[in-house]
Every structure is written in structure tokens, then in C-alpha cells.
Design an enzyme around this catalytic site. Structure first.
Site, mmCIF file in Angstrom:
data_model
loop_
_atom_site.group_PDB
_atom_site.id
_atom_site.type_symbol
_atom_site.label_atom_id
_atom_site.label_comp_id
_atom_site.label_asym_id
_atom_site.label_seq_id
_atom_site.Cartn_x
_atom_site.Cartn_y
_atom_site.Cartn_z
ATOM 1 N N PRO A 9 0.785 -1.230 0.000
ATOM 2 C CG PRO A 9 -0.137 -1.118 2.124
ATOM 3 C CD PRO A 9 0.518 -2.067 1.172
ATOM 4 C CG ASN A 10 -0.269 4.288 1.246
ATOM 5 O OD1 ASN A 10 -1.243 4.808 0.703
ATOM 6 N ND2 ASN A 10 -0.335 3.735 2.432
ATOM 7 N NE ARG A 17 3.931 6.645 1.643
ATOM 8 C CZ ARG A 17 4.206 5.416 2.068
ATOM 9 N NH1 ARG A 17 4.709 4.522 1.241
ATOM 10 N NH2 ARG A 17 3.982 5.089 3.306
ATOM 11 C CE1 TYR A 22 8.915 4.954 2.658
ATOM 12 C CE2 TYR A 22 7.370 6.796 2.824
ATOM 13 C CZ TYR A 22 7.869 5.595 3.306
ATOM 14 O OH TYR A 22 7.332 5.038 4.438
ATOM 15 C CG ASN A 71 8.408 -2.168 0.375
ATOM 16 O OD1 ASN A 71 7.856 -2.286 1.465
ATOM 17 N ND2 ASN A 71 9.029 -1.062 -0.001
ATOM 18 C CB ALA A 74 1.501 0.113 6.250
ATOM 19 C CD GLU A 95 10.701 -7.799 5.669
ATOM 20 O OE1 GLU A 95 10.952 -8.917 6.167
ATOM 21 O OE2 GLU A 95 10.297 -6.829 6.327
ATOM 22 C CG HIS A 97 11.120 -2.474 4.594
ATOM 23 N ND1 HIS A 97 9.762 -2.389 4.432
ATOM 24 C CD2 HIS A 97 11.360 -3.673 5.181
ATOM 25 C CE1 HIS A 97 9.199 -3.488 4.912
ATOM 26 N NE2 HIS A 97 10.144 -4.282 5.363
ATOM 27 N NE ARG A 104 9.895 6.122 8.489
ATOM 28 C CZ ARG A 104 8.978 5.874 7.548
ATOM 29 N NH1 ARG A 104 9.163 4.899 6.666
ATOM 30 N NH2 ARG A 104 7.874 6.606 7.478
HETATM 31 C C1 DQA Z 1 8.248 0.929 3.841
HETATM 32 C C2 DQA Z 1 8.320 1.156 5.356
HETATM 33 C C3 DQA Z 1 6.957 0.955 5.989
HETATM 34 O O1 DQA Z 1 7.049 1.170 7.404
HETATM 35 C C4 DQA Z 1 5.961 1.947 5.434
HETATM 36 O O2 DQA Z 1 4.686 1.720 5.967
HETATM 37 C C5 DQA Z 1 5.941 1.952 3.934
HETATM 38 C C6 DQA Z 1 7.175 1.789 3.194
HETATM 39 C C7 DQA Z 1 9.591 1.260 3.146
HETATM 40 O O3 DQA Z 1 9.771 0.787 2.031
HETATM 41 O O4 DQA Z 1 10.409 1.996 3.688
HETATM 42 O O5 DQA Z 1 4.900 2.199 3.341
HETATM 43 O O6 DQA Z 1 7.968 -0.442 3.601
#
Ligand code: DQA
Length: 139
Positions: A9-10, A17, A22, A71, A74, A95, A97, A104
Site C-alpha cells: 500500500p501507498n 509521497r 522515499y 515490500n 505498512a 523482504e 524496505h 523510524r
Molecule cells: C516501507 C516502510 C513501511 O514502514 C511503510 O509503511 C511503507 C514503506 C519502506 O519501504 O520503507 O509504506 O515499507
């Protein structure tokens, strides 16, 4: 070699964003670059904001691909369902990020995915994805 990147998501909003966290590049622009950089690899990409769709895609990708780069955004920190999907399949999952989740909020410090991932790459910006791709290449 066939690899798929699955984004949660997102992450469709990358580029606009929270650019301080990011970066300013869209995932589509970055994906074109890595397709060229790793042209010997058949790279696919899937994004969804919906937990069940991500689980469906992880199940679909099993055996069809040599590796999954996930990835879950959240959902990493909340989804037992995605964690179980990663555990259920035999295709290895790396995995990733973009941000350093450990620098964070504390709710970002835990992952339902890591225990069943082949490895975890955190905090290198979009380069986290190229490091994950490289991890599947023969030495
Ligand atoms: C994320 C880190 C997560 O905590 C966050 O909710 C994201 C992006 C990252 O790629 O840094 O949406 O997965």
C-alpha cells in the site's frame, strides 16, 4: 531467471509521497531503469493497496517465478496473512524496505515477513530493490 517485485500500500505514490523519506522518483521510472540494468532477468512488477490481493499475488507467483522481492509496506508490520503466505510458498522471498524502518517509529521495527524471508534489505532507498535483485544472481 524470472523475478517479481510485489509492492504494498501507498507505494504507487512513490515520487510524490513523503519525498524526504522515499525519494522523488516514481517506481515506474525506477522500474524501467532496472529492467535495462538487469536485462538478462525477466522482471515483473505488481502493486496493490489491498491486503488480500497481495496474498493472491504471492500465491500466484509461487513456482512461476524464481524469486519474489516483497515490500509489503505498512502491512509488513500488521499482516499475519501476508506473513503466512510467505511461509506457505516455496519460492524464496527477499523482504525490502526503502527507508530504514529501524530509525523510524517503533511500530515499524517489527515484521511479520522477516522470519520466513530468505533475507531482508532495509534502508538503501530504491537501491534496496537492486540489491535484492543482485542477491538472486549467481556469484
Ligand atoms: C516501507 C516502510 C513501511 O514502514 C511503510 O509503511 C511503507 C514503506 C519502506 O519501504 O520503507 O509504506 O515499507
Amino acid at each position: 531467471m524470472k523475478l517479481i517485485i510485489i509492492n504494498g500500500p501507498n507505494l504507487n505514490l512513490l515520487g510524490s509521497r513523503e519525498p524526504e523519506t522515499y525519494g522523488k522518483e516514481s517506481f515506474e521510472a525506477y522500474f524501467s531503469q532496472i529492467q535495462f540494468q538487469f536485462r538478462e532477468i525477466e522482471l515483473s512488477f505488481y502493486q496493490s493497496n489491498i491486503e488480500g490481493e497481495l496474498i493472491d499475488e504471492i500465491q500466484r507467483a509461487d513456482k512461476e517465478f524464481d524469486g519474489i522481492i516483497l515490500n509489503a509496506a505498512a502491512y509488513t508490520h500488521t499482516s499475519i496473512g501476508i506473513g503466512d503466505a510467505v511461509k506457505a510458498i516455496s519460492t524464496p522471498v527477499v523482504e525490502v524496505h526503502i527507508s530504514n524502518t529501524f530509525s523510524r517509529e517503533t511500530f515499524r521495527h517489527s515484521s511479520y515477513i522477516s522470519a520466513n524471508a530468505k533475507g531482508v534489505i532495509i534502508g538503501f532507498g530504491l537501491q534496496s530493490y537492486d540489491l535484492a535483485i543482485s542477491s538472486f544472481l549467481p556469484k
